[in-house]
Design a protein around this motif. Structure first.
Motif, PDB file in Angstrom:
ATOM      1  N   LEU A  59      31.854   3.160 -12.203  1.00 56.84           N
ATOM      2  CA  LEU A  59      31.268   4.444 -11.844  1.00 56.84           C
ATOM      3  C   LEU A  59      30.890   5.252 -13.079  1.00 56.84           C
ATOM      4  O   LEU A  59      29.768   5.755 -13.180  1.00 56.84           O
ATOM      5  N   SER A  60      31.815   5.420 -13.984  1.00 55.51           N
ATOM      6  CA  SER A  60      31.512   6.228 -15.159  1.00 55.51           C
ATOM      7  C   SER A  60      32.610   6.102 -16.207  1.00 55.51           C
ATOM      8  O   SER A  60      33.723   5.645 -15.917  1.00 55.51           O
ATOM      9  N   TYR A  61      32.245   6.527 -17.407  1.00 57.56           N
ATOM     10  CA  TYR A  61      33.168   6.655 -18.522  1.00 57.56           C
ATOM     11  C   TYR A  61      33.076   8.071 -19.068  1.00 57.56           C
ATOM     12  O   TYR A  61      32.008   8.690 -19.039  1.00 57.56           O
ATOM     13  N   ALA A  62      34.158   8.546 -19.610  1.00 58.73           N
ATOM     14  CA  ALA A  62      34.112   9.806 -20.349  1.00 58.73           C
ATOM     15  C   ALA A  62      33.269   9.597 -21.598  1.00 58.73           C
ATOM     16  O   ALA A  62      33.261   8.511 -22.189  1.00 58.73           O
ATOM     17  N   ASP A  63      32.591  10.639 -22.019  1.00 59.29           N
ATOM     18  CA  ASP A  63      31.693  10.518 -23.181  1.00 59.29           C
ATOM     19  C   ASP A  63      32.420  10.017 -24.425  1.00 59.29           C
ATOM     20  O   ASP A  63      31.872   9.224 -25.191  1.00 59.29           O
ATOM     21  N   GLY A  67      31.294   2.918 -24.924  1.00 61.84           N
ATOM     22  CA  GLY A  67      31.029   1.959 -25.987  1.00 61.84           C
ATOM     23  C   GLY A  67      32.280   1.420 -26.652  1.00 61.84           C
ATOM     24  O   GLY A  67      32.209   0.458 -27.417  1.00 61.84           O
ATOM     25  N   ARG A  68      33.426   2.033 -26.389  1.00 59.32           N
ATOM     26  CA  ARG A  68      34.694   1.574 -26.982  1.00 59.32           C
ATOM     27  C   ARG A  68      35.665   1.059 -25.926  1.00 59.32           C
ATOM     28  O   ARG A  68      36.443   0.145 -26.205  1.00 59.32           O
ATOM     29  N   PHE A  69      35.653   1.653 -24.752  1.00 57.32           N
ATOM     30  CA  PHE A  69      36.581   1.283 -23.679  1.00 57.32           C
ATOM     31  C   PHE A  69      35.814   0.560 -22.569  1.00 57.32           C
ATOM     32  O   PHE A  69      34.654   0.885 -22.295  1.00 57.32           O
ATOM     33  N   LEU A  80      44.212  -3.337 -12.208  1.00 63.55           N
ATOM     34  CA  LEU A  80      43.169  -2.622 -12.932  1.00 63.55           C
ATOM     35  C   LEU A  80      43.459  -2.729 -14.419  1.00 63.55           C
ATOM     36  O   LEU A  80      44.626  -2.712 -14.827  1.00 63.55           O
ATOM     37  N   TYR A  81      42.401  -2.848 -15.219  1.00 59.04           N
ATOM     38  CA  TYR A  81      42.574  -2.976 -16.660  1.00 59.04           C
ATOM     39  C   TYR A  81      41.766  -1.920 -17.410  1.00 59.04           C
ATOM     40  O   TYR A  81      40.776  -1.394 -16.899  1.00 59.04           O
ATOM     41  N   LEU A  82      42.199  -1.648 -18.628  1.00 58.67           N
ATOM     42  CA  LEU A  82      41.421  -0.819 -19.539  1.00 58.67           C
ATOM     43  C   LEU A  82      41.497  -1.466 -20.912  1.00 58.67           C
ATOM     44  O   LEU A  82      42.557  -1.462 -21.545  1.00 58.67           O
ATOM     45  N   GLN A  83      40.383  -2.054 -21.332  1.00 56.87           N
ATOM     46  CA  GLN A  83      40.287  -2.618 -22.673  1.00 56.87           C
ATOM     47  C   GLN A  83      39.840  -1.518 -23.607  1.00 56.87           C
ATOM     48  O   GLN A  83      38.787  -0.913 -23.390  1.00 56.87           O
ATOM     49  N   MET A  84      40.630  -1.274 -24.630  1.00 54.24           N
ATOM     50  CA  MET A  84      40.345  -0.185 -25.560  1.00 54.24           C
ATOM     51  C   MET A  84      40.145  -0.779 -26.954  1.00 54.24           C
ATOM     52  O   MET A  84      41.063  -1.404 -27.496  1.00 54.24           O
TER      53      MET A  84
END
Length: 120
Positions: A59-63, A67-69, A80-84
């Motif tokens: 849906l969206s990413y915080a500004d 490009g990083r997450f 659920l995953y979050l690649q950082m």
């Protein structure tokens, strides 16, 4: 009710990478959307990224994390995953996952959080 449990947070150096996971259990069929939020020290909780769980549509990413997450999910594992990547000291926060049952509702089920600390 859906139970959520985050994992993967730790101390990492600036420029490093980390992958967070959020395992869901209980009424997982009711997970319409899932998201990552974070709360930096002394600040309010803020949205990081979200997706539709069963389709996987982002849906969206915080500004500040575009490009990083990367948010993703494994529906077979209800996770659920979050690649950082390229982590910065300002990414230091407690990271939470959350879910909601439909588009019109608020995020009502939350995990306990996992601490991410990025050392400069």
């Amino acid at each position: 009710q859906v139970q959520l449990a985050e994992s993967g947070g730790r101390l990492v150096p600036a420029g490093g990478s980390l992958r967070l996971a959020c395992a869901a259990s209980g009424r997982t069929f009711s997970m319409y959307a899932m998201a990552w939020f974070r709360q930096p020290p002394g600040k309010e909780r803020e949205f990081v990224a979200g997706l539709l769980f069963w389709s996987g549509k982002v849906l969206s990413y915080a500004d500040g994390v575009k490009g990083r997450f990367t948010i993703s999910r494994d529906s077979a594992k209800n996770t659920l995953y979050l690649q950082m990547d390229d982590l910065k000291p300002e990414d230091t926060a407690v990271y939470y996952c959350a879910t909601k049952p439909n588009a019109g509702s608020s995020f009502g089920s939350w995990g306990q959080g996992t601490q991410v600390t990025v050392a400069s």
